[in-house]
Write a protein that holds these residues in place. Sequence first.
Motif, PDB file in Angstrom:
ATOM      1  N   ASN A  36      39.454  17.001 -39.535  1.00 45.78           N
ATOM      2  CA  ASN A  36      38.000  16.934 -39.597  1.00 45.78           C
ATOM      3  C   ASN A  36      37.538  15.485 -39.630  1.00 45.78           C
ATOM      4  OD1 ASN A  36      37.393  19.923 -40.451  1.00 45.78           O
ATOM      5  ND2 ASN A  36      39.037  19.220 -41.789  1.00 45.78           N
ATOM      6  N   ILE A  37      36.355  15.258 -39.087  1.00 46.58           N
ATOM      7  CA  ILE A  37      35.663  13.988 -39.286  1.00 46.58           C
ATOM      8  C   ILE A  37      34.510  14.304 -40.230  1.00 46.58           C
ATOM      9  CG2 ILE A  37      34.320  12.132 -38.225  1.00 46.58           C
ATOM     10  CD1 ILE A  37      37.263  12.131 -37.353  1.00 46.58           C
ATOM     11  N   VAL A  38      34.505  13.646 -41.373  1.00 47.24           N
ATOM     12  CA  VAL A  38      33.440  13.820 -42.361  1.00 47.24           C
ATOM     13  C   VAL A  38      32.511  12.623 -42.226  1.00 47.24           C
ATOM     14  CG1 VAL A  38      32.893  14.097 -44.815  1.00 47.24           C
ATOM     15  CG2 VAL A  38      35.022  15.068 -43.888  1.00 47.24           C
ATOM     16  N   THR A  39      31.218  12.896 -42.042  1.00 48.69           N
ATOM     17  CA  THR A  39      30.244  11.827 -41.810  1.00 48.69           C
ATOM     18  C   THR A  39      29.118  11.888 -42.830  1.00 48.69           C
ATOM     19  OG1 THR A  39      28.944  13.189 -40.300  1.00 48.69           O
ATOM     20  CG2 THR A  39      30.699  11.839 -39.327  1.00 48.69           C
ATOM     21  N   PHE A  49      34.903   9.390 -42.087  1.00 46.83           N
ATOM     22  CA  PHE A  49      36.344   9.296 -42.284  1.00 46.83           C
ATOM     23  C   PHE A  49      37.019  10.568 -41.794  1.00 46.83           C
ATOM     24  CE2 PHE A  49      34.607  11.214 -46.090  1.00 46.83           C
ATOM     25  CZ  PHE A  49      35.547  12.156 -46.504  1.00 46.83           C
ATOM     26  N   ALA A  50      38.311  10.471 -41.470  1.00 46.53           N
ATOM     27  CA  ALA A  50      39.103  11.627 -41.064  1.00 46.53           C
ATOM     28  C   ALA A  50      39.678  12.282 -42.317  1.00 46.53           C
ATOM     29  CB  ALA A  50      40.230  11.197 -40.137  1.00 46.53           C
ATOM     30  N   ALA A  51      39.713  13.619 -42.315  1.00 46.08           N
ATOM     31  CA  ALA A  51      40.195  14.342 -43.495  1.00 46.08           C
ATOM     32  C   ALA A  51      40.822  15.671 -43.114  1.00 46.08           C
ATOM     33  CB  ALA A  51      39.034  14.589 -44.456  1.00 46.08           C
ATOM     34  N   THR A  74      34.536   4.344 -47.265  1.00 45.22           N
ATOM     35  CA  THR A  74      33.367   5.209 -47.084  1.00 45.22           C
ATOM     36  C   THR A  74      32.862   5.807 -48.402  1.00 45.22           C
ATOM     37  OG1 THR A  74      34.740   7.142 -46.665  1.00 45.22           O
ATOM     38  CG2 THR A  74      34.075   5.841 -44.754  1.00 45.22           C
ATOM     39  N   TYR A  75      33.595   5.622 -49.470  1.00 40.52           N
ATOM     40  CA  TYR A  75      33.275   6.285 -50.739  1.00 40.52           C
ATOM     41  C   TYR A  75      31.832   6.036 -51.192  1.00 40.52           C
ATOM     42  CZ  TYR A  75      33.553   7.833 -55.564  1.00 40.52           C
ATOM     43  OH  TYR A  75      33.316   8.481 -56.749  1.00 40.52           O
ATOM     44  N   ARG A  76      31.426   4.786 -51.255  1.00 39.21           N
ATOM     45  CA  ARG A  76      30.083   4.466 -51.770  1.00 39.21           C
ATOM     46  C   ARG A  76      28.979   5.043 -50.897  1.00 39.21           C
ATOM     47  NH1 ARG A  76      27.053   0.292 -49.646  1.00 39.21           N
ATOM     48  NH2 ARG A  76      28.107  -0.988 -48.099  1.00 39.21           N
ATOM     49  N   LEU A  99      40.428   6.854 -34.717  1.00 41.63           N
ATOM     50  CA  LEU A  99      39.380   5.868 -35.001  1.00 41.63           C
ATOM     51  C   LEU A  99      38.856   6.006 -36.433  1.00 41.63           C
ATOM     52  CD1 LEU A  99      37.200   5.873 -31.760  1.00 41.63           C
ATOM     53  CD2 LEU A  99      38.633   4.012 -32.605  1.00 41.63           C
ATOM     54  N   PHE A 100      38.561   7.236 -36.822  1.00 33.94           N
ATOM     55  CA  PHE A 100      37.974   7.474 -38.140  1.00 33.94           C
ATOM     56  C   PHE A 100      39.015   7.433 -39.253  1.00 33.94           C
ATOM     57  CE2 PHE A 100      34.387   8.677 -35.637  1.00 33.94           C
ATOM     58  CZ  PHE A 100      33.285   8.549 -36.460  1.00 33.94           C
TER      59      PHE A 100
END
Length: 174
Positions: A36-39, A49-51, A74-76, A99-100
Amino acid sequence: MQISFLEKDAAMESKTAEQRSLDYRNAMSQLAGAVNIVTTDGPEGRAGFAATAVCSVSDNPPTLLVCLNKNSSTYRFVVGNGVISVNTLSADQEPLSNLFGGKTPTDMRFAAGEWKTLETGSPVLAGALCSFDCRIRTIHDGGTHDILVCDVLETVAGEGEEALIYFKRGYRQL
């Protein structure tokens, strides 16, 4: 032969935390997971990010669980925006995962795909197998990761036939 719980505890304590962590990572590589790509997008900015650590919690109300590394770049953005979209990749979208999943700058990540938005404003990937537009309901401490429990506000089902999965530390198609 019967082993008592105390003997088992003693055997478990003989391993270092580092060895238990390595054993765990090796065992987890045996579990196939959708890629998954989480946006997110909002006041903190756009990120993704990829997850593989994504799963369904409930269909009533529609709820997803997403795990996010606390040390992620990407956390913040995710926590600050309070919204995400989870985009499940089709087999032909492997380059996006790379990429992610790496150190690629954010603008280059999003330049590689076609994106739209739904209710939350988080980027939704065109051509994904499915996408879930979510508001983060709660965040729980999970050690190195936070566990995000997310209310699904909208879903999009794609037309793809083959899924991209991650298994034994490599991509596979299903």
